[in-house]
Design a protein around this motif. Structure first.
Motif, mmCIF file in Angstrom:
data_model
loop_
_atom_site.group_PDB
_atom_site.id
_atom_site.type_symbol
_atom_site.label_atom_id
_atom_site.label_comp_id
_atom_site.label_asym_id
_atom_site.label_seq_id
_atom_site.Cartn_x
_atom_site.Cartn_y
_atom_site.Cartn_z
ATOM 1 N N LYS A 1 -52.933 -69.730 64.644
ATOM 2 C CA LYS A 1 -53.544 -71.042 64.474
ATOM 3 C C LYS A 1 -55.019 -70.894 64.102
ATOM 4 O O LYS A 1 -55.738 -70.059 64.653
ATOM 5 C CB LYS A 1 -53.410 -71.834 65.782
ATOM 6 C CG LYS A 1 -53.930 -73.250 65.720
ATOM 7 C CD LYS A 1 -53.735 -73.937 67.062
ATOM 8 C CE LYS A 1 -54.353 -75.322 67.078
ATOM 9 N NZ LYS A 1 -54.203 -75.981 68.392
ATOM 10 N N ARG A 2 -55.489 -71.678 63.137
ATOM 11 C CA ARG A 2 -56.889 -71.634 62.731
ATOM 12 C C ARG A 2 -57.798 -71.994 63.904
ATOM 13 O O ARG A 2 -57.514 -72.924 64.649
ATOM 14 C CB ARG A 2 -57.150 -72.616 61.593
ATOM 15 C CG ARG A 2 -56.614 -72.165 60.235
ATOM 16 C CD ARG A 2 -57.032 -73.149 59.144
ATOM 17 N NE ARG A 2 -56.640 -72.670 57.834
ATOM 18 C CZ ARG A 2 -55.454 -72.884 57.276
ATOM 19 N NH1 ARG A 2 -54.541 -73.593 57.937
ATOM 20 N NH2 ARG A 2 -55.163 -72.414 56.078
ATOM 21 N N TRP A 3 -58.906 -71.297 64.024
ATOM 22 C CA TRP A 3 -59.864 -71.599 65.081
ATOM 23 C C TRP A 3 -60.789 -72.739 64.668
ATOM 24 O O TRP A 3 -61.405 -73.379 65.522
ATOM 25 C CB TRP A 3 -60.695 -70.363 65.440
ATOM 26 C CG TRP A 3 -61.674 -69.954 64.361
ATOM 27 C CD1 TRP A 3 -61.425 -69.122 63.309
ATOM 28 C CD2 TRP A 3 -63.039 -70.349 64.243
ATOM 29 N NE1 TRP A 3 -62.546 -68.985 62.531
ATOM 30 C CE2 TRP A 3 -63.556 -69.721 63.077
ATOM 31 C CE3 TRP A 3 -63.887 -71.168 64.985
ATOM 32 C CZ2 TRP A 3 -64.880 -69.892 62.652
ATOM 33 C CZ3 TRP A 3 -65.200 -71.337 64.557
ATOM 34 C CH2 TRP A 3 -65.687 -70.710 63.417
ATOM 35 N N ASN A 4 -60.869 -73.001 63.363
ATOM 36 C CA ASN A 4 -61.838 -73.983 62.876
ATOM 37 C C ASN A 4 -61.218 -75.012 61.931
ATOM 38 O O ASN A 4 -61.886 -75.536 61.032
ATOM 39 C CB ASN A 4 -62.990 -73.274 62.159
ATOM 40 C CG ASN A 4 -62.525 -72.511 60.921
ATOM 41 O OD1 ASN A 4 -61.327 -72.353 60.697
ATOM 42 N ND2 ASN A 4 -63.467 -72.053 60.113
ATOM 43 N N GLY A 5 -59.927 -75.295 62.097
ATOM 44 C CA GLY A 5 -59.280 -76.263 61.215
ATOM 45 C C GLY A 5 -57.867 -76.544 61.677
ATOM 46 O O GLY A 5 -57.511 -76.320 62.833
ATOM 47 N N TRP A 6 -57.059 -77.030 60.742
ATOM 48 C CA TRP A 6 -55.711 -77.468 61.086
ATOM 49 C C TRP A 6 -54.671 -76.376 60.830
ATOM 50 O O TRP A 6 -54.675 -75.721 59.784
ATOM 51 C CB TRP A 6 -55.320 -78.701 60.263
ATOM 52 C CG TRP A 6 -53.910 -79.144 60.526
ATOM 53 C CD1 TRP A 6 -52.781 -78.745 59.855
ATOM 54 C CD2 TRP A 6 -53.469 -80.006 61.568
ATOM 55 N NE1 TRP A 6 -51.664 -79.317 60.418
ATOM 56 C CE2 TRP A 6 -52.063 -80.104 61.470
ATOM 57 C CE3 TRP A 6 -54.123 -80.709 62.572
ATOM 58 C CZ2 TRP A 6 -51.302 -80.881 62.345
ATOM 59 C CZ3 TRP A 6 -53.370 -81.488 63.433
ATOM 60 C CH2 TRP A 6 -51.972 -81.572 63.313
ATOM 61 N N GLY A 7 -53.764 -76.211 61.774
ATOM 62 C CA GLY A 7 -52.527 -75.482 61.531
ATOM 63 C C GLY A 7 -52.642 -73.979 61.459
ATOM 64 O O GLY A 7 -53.634 -73.365 61.847
ATOM 65 N N ASP A 8 -51.585 -73.388 60.937
ATOM 66 C CA ASP A 8 -51.459 -71.933 60.855
ATOM 67 C C ASP A 8 -52.246 -71.410 59.660
ATOM 68 O O ASP A 8 -52.233 -71.996 58.577
ATOM 69 C CB ASP A 8 -49.985 -71.549 60.720
ATOM 70 C CG ASP A 8 -49.752 -70.072 60.963
ATOM 71 O OD1 ASP A 8 -50.149 -69.252 60.108
ATOM 72 O OD2 ASP A 8 -49.164 -69.726 61.998
ATOM 73 N N GLU A 9 -52.916 -70.276 59.863
ATOM 74 C CA GLU A 9 -53.714 -69.676 58.794
ATOM 75 C C GLU A 9 -52.876 -69.331 57.571
ATOM 76 O O GLU A 9 -53.382 -69.285 56.438
ATOM 77 C CB GLU A 9 -54.414 -68.418 59.306
ATOM 78 C CG GLU A 9 -55.470 -68.683 60.358
ATOM 79 C CD GLU A 9 -56.035 -67.409 60.949
ATOM 80 O OE1 GLU A 9 -55.415 -66.335 60.742
ATOM 81 O OE2 GLU A 9 -57.084 -67.467 61.616
ATOM 82 N N ALA A 10 -51.572 -69.072 57.775
ATOM 83 C CA ALA A 10 -50.703 -68.686 56.662
ATOM 84 C C ALA A 10 -50.296 -69.879 55.809
ATOM 85 O O ALA A 10 -49.795 -69.697 54.697
ATOM 86 C CB ALA A 10 -49.460 -67.984 57.195
ATOM 87 N N ASN A 11 -50.511 -71.101 56.306
ATOM 88 C CA ASN A 11 -50.083 -72.297 55.577
ATOM 89 C C ASN A 11 -51.265 -72.952 54.874
ATOM 90 O O ASN A 11 -52.365 -73.027 55.413
ATOM 91 C CB ASN A 11 -49.450 -73.308 56.534
ATOM 92 C CG ASN A 11 -48.184 -72.786 57.166
ATOM 93 O OD1 ASN A 11 -47.515 -71.909 56.623
ATOM 94 N ND2 ASN A 11 -47.847 -73.298 58.337
#
Length: 562
Positions: free
Chosen positions: A2-12
């Protein structure tokens, strides 16, 4: 991860089409992205924890960072700039109700403030720490995330309150059932969060809002356990379920959630119809809902949103052919797109589609089949990634949502959109507007009722010269438009709750007497005001000495509340 500074999964991520740059420049103007902070730099800002030792507390700086903000635009700017300001002193990860009882007892004894945390998707400031002389503990419900029981006779499922949307549906579907609650935040938001913020899912026409789905459960409060039975109906005084829904963690932490489920439908499809004008489209939507056509979902985009969706959809060749076909039938400039879903048996869906076509045709609607509707369904939970895609290009996007009666829908939309387009260029001393505001504003109606509809407005503007200017622009847009909403017969929140961001406007909607009643409820279940203070209504945590709480009272506070 999960992104630490935004929405959702980093892979998406959501890729914008090649035509997006030209479209955005034509609507908003050219801009330059702001520079993002790095996680390593933010970690250096995290202060030492003020919490005493406890086996359930995690004091790791990165864990505290990842629980410090939600997903409102101020949260986004704080995370991107690295200027978080406040962090929780620690994070607890309970695994069952007994852990919650232990945590709240410990927090009372040490006068630690508590912020319940579901999926971290709040867009109204529910989960943000604040300036406080007391230590602040965030309680992450993510480990209470499973289907505990399924009563197939009564069709009631029991879940841990920290179960996120995809796991709710996956665990039910494995046994042939569904809850049918699909908010746009479905990927990350939790079933407990839906209840305490009075969430609405995209297919609420079939399944109902969370108020209709929530059957009962268990709440752990600072003064004891609160068990809510699953009666199908009751006339035995005020409904305790209604008191819990929308309480936003102020009276305790929802541990187990019992919900009304149903068997999976045989058939489900989504479709799109275009109308020549907004008035024709709106009247068609109102007629459909008031005629009780068996829809599961209905969304109506105004002309600017329709233009924006078609421009940013990709599939350039198909969209060009669609535009040409619509023009042949007289649906050109000003056209509005209606997206709707049909869910049920084959007979129910076939019958509903026949009725729908008859009503929409009477309002000059042009039915285009299921291609675009099913494309919408495929991507409906990826739209939160739209903010990330725009941010990388230097644009900021946010939303405002409300609900009002039918006779006020057009009036409120006009006031909301006009204010957003003009307020940043208004002269404060004269009230006149100078220059051309570079704001792209559009609206859709997303949830429908016999007597009215929700209104969901999106606005895109260029990032400022720095983060401070960008936040100041948002604050002006948010405050002035929120004032317009509550002073023009709109609710301050149709589906996102109150939190801290909407709190200043709640008294206008509710009145002083209602606010007093809410405060009394909080005082009853949380005498020390340790539970999410400043959320929903303004409360000041009370020093232990003023409460005359004795150590001998501790056992009494854990008695069953019935």
């Amino acid at each position: 991860m999960k992104r630490w500074n935004g929405w959702g999964d980093e892979a998406n991520k959501l890729d914008l089409p090649s035509t997006a740059d030209a479209f955005l420049i034509s609507k908003v103007g050219a801009t330059t992205p702001l520079i993002d902070a790095q996680l390593e730099d933010v970690m250096k800002q995290v202060p030492a924890s003020r919490l005493p030792k406890h086996p359930l507390f995690n004091l790791d700086p990165e864990v505290r960072i990842r629980h410090a903000r939600g997903q409102s635009l101020p949260d986004w700017l704080a995370m991107r700039s690295g200027d978080f300001e406040y962090f929780p002193d620690g994070v607890a990860f309970p695994e069952n109700s007994d852990d919650l009882v232990e945590l709240l007892s410990f927090c009372q004894q040490h006068h630690i403030l508590v912020i319940p945390y579901g999926g971290g998707t709040s867009v109204a400031g529910h989960i943000n720490p604040f300036a406080s002389e007391q230590a602040i503990l965030t309680v992450d419900m993510g480990r209470m995330n499973r289907l505990i029981a399924l009563d197939t006779d009564s069709q009631i499922a029991t879940f841990g309150a920290g179960t996120p949307g995809p796991q709710v549906e996956a665990q039910l579907r494995a046994q042939g059932y569904t809850l049918g609650h699909f908010p746009q935040s479905f990927e990350l938001s939790t079933i407990g969060g839906w209840v305490v913020t009075r969430s609405s899912g995209q297919q609420s026409l079939r399944y109902g809002r969370i108020e209709e789905l929530f059957a009962g459960g268990e709440v752990i409060t600072p003064v004891g356990r609160l068990d809510i039975p699953t009666f199908p109906a009751s006339a035995a005084g005020p409904d305790i379920k209604a008191l819990l829904m929308g309480s936003e963690g102020r009276i305790g932490i929802l541990a187990e959630v019992k919900v009304r489920v149903r068997k999976l439908a045989v058939q489900e499809n989504f479709y799109v119809t275009f109308f020549p004008s907004w008035q024709q489209a709106k009247e068609a939507a109102k007629t459909l809902v008031q005629a009780d056509i068996q829809l599961s979902m209905l969304r109506l985009s105004n002309a600017i949103e329709t233009e924006t969706q078609l421009a940013l959809a990709g599939h350039a060749k198909q969209i060009a052919l669609l535009e040409k076909a619509l023009a042949i039938f007289g649906t050109k400039e000003g056209k509005c797109m209606m997206t709707f879903g049909l869910t049920g048996t084959k007979f129910q869906c076939r019958s509903a589609l026949k009725q729908l076509k008859k009503i929409t045709k009477a309002h000059q609607g042009l039915y285009t089949g299921s291609f675009m509707g099913n494309k919408w369904a495929e991507k409906r939970f990826t739209m939160p990634y739209f903010r990330e895609a725009l941010w990388q290009k230097g644009y900021v996007v946010d939303t405002l949502e409300t609900a009002t009666d039918w006779q006020n829908v057009d009036n409120l939309i006009a006031k909301i959109e006009t204010n957003l387009r003009t307020v940043l260029t208004q002269d404060a001393s004269t009230g006149t507007t100078a220059g051309t505001p570079q704001l792209h504003v559009f609206t859709h109606l997303s949830h429908f009722y016999q007597q009215g509809s929700s209104i969901y407005t999106t606005y895109i503007f260029k990032a400022g010269e720095d983060y401070q200017q960008t936040l100041a622009q948002w604050a002006k847009l948010k405050h002035t438009t929120s004032e317009i909403i509550v002073n023009n017969k709109g609710t301050i929140s149709h589906q996102h709750g109150v939190g801290k961001d909407h709190q200043p406007y709640l008294i206008t909607e509710k009145g002083a007497l209602t606010i007093k009643a809410i405060q009394s409820l909080c005082d009853t279940f949380d005498p020390q005001q340790i539970m999410n203070p400043h959320c929903l209504i303004a409360s000041t945590p009370k020093p232990v000495a003023t409460l005359n709480v004795r150590a001998s009272d501790d056992n009494k506070q854990q008695e069953q509340v019935s």
